[in-house]
Design a protein around this motif. Structure first.
Motif, PDB file in Angstrom:
ATOM      1  N   ALA A  73       0.845  -1.206   0.000  1.00  9.52           N
ATOM      2  CA  ALA A  73       0.000   0.000   0.000  1.00  9.52           C
ATOM      3  C   ALA A  73       0.878   1.253   0.000  1.00  9.52           C
ATOM      4  N   ASP A  74       1.923   1.256   0.819  1.00  9.88           N
ATOM      5  CA  ASP A  74       2.825   2.408   0.879  1.00  9.88           C
ATOM      6  C   ASP A  74       3.590   2.566  -0.440  1.00  9.88           C
ATOM      7  N   PHE A  75       3.989   1.457  -1.045  1.00 15.76           N
ATOM      8  CA  PHE A  75       4.670   1.485  -2.349  1.00 15.76           C
ATOM      9  C   PHE A  75       3.788   2.187  -3.388  1.00 15.76           C
ATOM     10  N   ILE A  76       2.526   1.795  -3.454  1.00 23.55           N
ATOM     11  CA  ILE A  76       1.591   2.394  -4.420  1.00 23.55           C
ATOM     12  C   ILE A  76       1.443   3.889  -4.150  1.00 23.55           C
ATOM     13  N   ARG A  77       1.311   4.259  -2.899  1.00 24.13           N
ATOM     14  CA  ARG A  77       1.133   5.680  -2.548  1.00 24.13           C
ATOM     15  C   ARG A  77       2.399   6.492  -2.801  1.00 24.13           C
ATOM     16  N   GLN A  78       3.545   5.963  -2.402  1.00 27.11           N
ATOM     17  CA  GLN A  78       4.795   6.726  -2.559  1.00 27.11           C
ATOM     18  C   GLN A  78       5.130   6.976  -4.024  1.00 27.11           C
ATOM     19  N   LEU A  79       4.830   6.012  -4.883  1.00 29.39           N
ATOM     20  CA  LEU A  79       5.105   6.193  -6.308  1.00 29.39           C
ATOM     21  C   LEU A  79       3.933   6.838  -7.042  1.00 29.39           C
ATOM     22  N   SER A  80       2.883   7.203  -6.285  1.00 30.58           N
ATOM     23  CA  SER A  80       1.691   7.851  -6.859  1.00 30.58           C
ATOM     24  C   SER A  80       1.123   7.050  -8.029  1.00 30.58           C
ATOM     25  N   ILE A  81       1.033   5.731  -7.835  1.00 21.79           N
ATOM     26  CA  ILE A  81       0.464   4.861  -8.865  1.00 21.79           C
ATOM     27  C   ILE A  81      -1.054   4.916  -8.702  1.00 21.79           C
ATOM     28  N   ARG A  82      -1.722   5.390  -9.733  1.00 22.32           N
ATOM     29  CA  ARG A  82      -3.164   5.589  -9.647  1.00 22.32           C
ATOM     30  C   ARG A  82      -3.908   4.292  -9.952  1.00 22.32           C
ATOM     31  N   GLN A  83      -4.506   3.721  -8.941  1.00 21.36           N
ATOM     32  CA  GLN A  83      -5.324   2.513  -9.024  1.00 21.36           C
ATOM     33  C   GLN A  83      -4.784   1.465  -9.997  1.00 21.36           C
ATOM     34  N   PRO A  84      -3.649   0.882  -9.661  1.00 19.82           N
ATOM     35  CA  PRO A  84      -3.112  -0.153 -10.549  1.00 19.82           C
ATOM     36  C   PRO A  84      -3.968  -1.420 -10.512  1.00 19.82           C
ATOM     37  N   ALA A  85      -3.894  -2.177 -11.581  1.00 16.83           N
ATOM     38  CA  ALA A  85      -4.377  -3.558 -11.558  1.00 16.83           C
ATOM     39  C   ALA A  85      -3.290  -4.351 -10.839  1.00 16.83           C
ATOM     40  N   LEU A  86      -3.665  -5.315 -10.026  1.00 17.74           N
ATOM     41  CA  LEU A  86      -2.677  -6.106  -9.310  1.00 17.74           C
ATOM     42  C   LEU A  86      -2.843  -7.570  -9.690  1.00 17.74           C
ATOM     43  N   ILE A  87      -1.737  -8.169 -10.111  1.00 14.73           N
ATOM     44  CA  ILE A  87      -1.689  -9.605 -10.372  1.00 14.73           C
ATOM     45  C   ILE A  87      -0.721 -10.182  -9.349  1.00 14.73           C
ATOM     46  N   GLY A  88      -1.222 -11.079  -8.507  1.00 12.88           N
ATOM     47  CA  GLY A  88      -0.396 -11.630  -7.448  1.00 12.88           C
ATOM     48  C   GLY A  88      -0.377 -13.144  -7.484  1.00 12.88           C
ATOM     49  N   SER A  89       0.813 -13.705  -7.393  1.00 10.34           N
ATOM     50  CA  SER A  89       0.977 -15.160  -7.371  1.00 10.34           C
ATOM     51  C   SER A  89       1.189 -15.621  -5.942  1.00 10.34           C
ATOM     52  N   SER A  90       0.369 -16.559  -5.482  1.00  8.47           N
ATOM     53  CA  SER A  90       0.517 -17.166  -4.157  1.00  8.47           C
ATOM     54  C   SER A  90       0.532 -16.094  -3.072  1.00  8.47           C
ATOM     55  N   ASP A  91       1.674 -15.869  -2.401  1.00  7.32           N
ATOM     56  CA  ASP A  91       1.736 -14.822  -1.376  1.00  7.32           C
ATOM     57  C   ASP A  91       1.365 -13.455  -1.937  1.00  7.32           C
ATOM     58  N   GLY A  92       1.716 -13.208  -3.184  1.00 11.10           N
ATOM     59  CA  GLY A  92       1.335 -11.946  -3.822  1.00 11.10           C
ATOM     60  C   GLY A  92      -0.172 -11.829  -3.974  1.00 11.10           C
ATOM     61  N   GLY A  93      -0.840 -12.960  -4.213  1.00  8.87           N
ATOM     62  CA  GLY A  93      -2.297 -12.976  -4.294  1.00  8.87           C
ATOM     63  C   GLY A  93      -2.939 -12.759  -2.938  1.00  8.87           C
ATOM     64  N   ILE A  94      -2.336 -13.345  -1.902  1.00  9.51           N
ATOM     65  CA  ILE A  94      -2.831 -13.138  -0.539  1.00  9.51           C
ATOM     66  C   ILE A  94      -2.682 -11.667  -0.159  1.00  9.51           C
ATOM     67  N   THR A  95      -1.525 -11.097  -0.446  1.00 15.91           N
ATOM     68  CA  THR A  95      -1.301  -9.681  -0.181  1.00 15.91           C
ATOM     69  C   THR A  95      -2.341  -8.839  -0.917  1.00 15.91           C
ATOM     70  N   GLY A  96      -2.620  -9.194  -2.159  1.00 14.02           N
ATOM     71  CA  GLY A  96      -3.640  -8.469  -2.928  1.00 14.02           C
ATOM     72  C   GLY A  96      -5.018  -8.580  -2.304  1.00 14.02           C
TER      73      GLY A  96
END
Length: 186
Positions: A73-96
């Motif tokens: 969440a902080d990564f998205i905010r710090q880089l000012s990424i506007r509502q990205p689509a997120l593709i997460g594998s395994s732990d990345g999916g859980i994080t999503g």
């Protein structure tokens, strides 16, 4: 690198267009998505990050899905990424999944691939492989797999982010668990 949630996070960016964030699974790194990045970068701006304790990101004493969720969440905010689509594998999916629960307006959509919401969703052989790995190494990466996550059906029912649940035919989650995750998300 960028400091997110007080941790140095390694990342890269390629391509141009709408933003897509790719999150790898346990014991992997951002290069897990090299082939997908090659395909997407002609149409999308592709962000990839090494989760804490993975790849070239900072190795911390603590690692869990809550911390990884707030790192992202902080990564998205710090880089000012506007509502990205997120593709997460395994732990990345859980994080999503946790991002969509805790930060419902942060993502445009989410595609968890091979994610689980409880340890019971893991195929038994995989659970015991990681449990034995933990007993042998005491790796915090292994303990995460055998003790977390704990996402309830009620939390899934509250997700408002468009979500497509996916799993591979040779995945580590039971088919029934994956189907139940999909059924629990409106």
């Amino acid at each position: 690198c960028i400091k997110c949630n007080n941790v140095n996070i390694n990342y890269d960016v390629s391509g141009s267009g709408p933003a897509v964030l790719l999150l790898h699974g346990n014991s992997a790194n951002l290069h897990f998505f090299d082939a997908l990045t090659q395909r997407l970068q002609n149409t999308y701006t592709v962000y990839r990050m090494d989760s804490r304790c993975h790849g070239e990101s900072e190795k911390t004493k603590e690692i869990n899905y809550d911390l990884m969720t707030e790192d992202t969440a902080d990564f998205i905010r710090q880089l000012s990424i506007r509502q990205p689509a997120l593709i997460g594998s395994s732990d990345g999916g859980i994080t999503g999944l946790l991002l969509t629960i805790r930060h419902p307006h942060l993502l445009s959509c989410h595609i968890p691939c091979g994610a689980n919401t409880t340890v019971a969703g893991l195929k038994r052989w995989f659970y015991w492989t990681f449990k034995l790995g933990y007993l042998k190494t005491r790796s915090p990466l292994f303990v995460m797999v055998v003790q977390q996550p704990d996402i309830t059906p009620q939390q899934l029912a509250g997700i408002i982010t468009p979500t497509l649940v996916m799993a591979g035919s040779r995945g580590i989650m039971t088919n029934g668990h994956t189907r139940q995750i999909a059924a629990d998300i409106p």
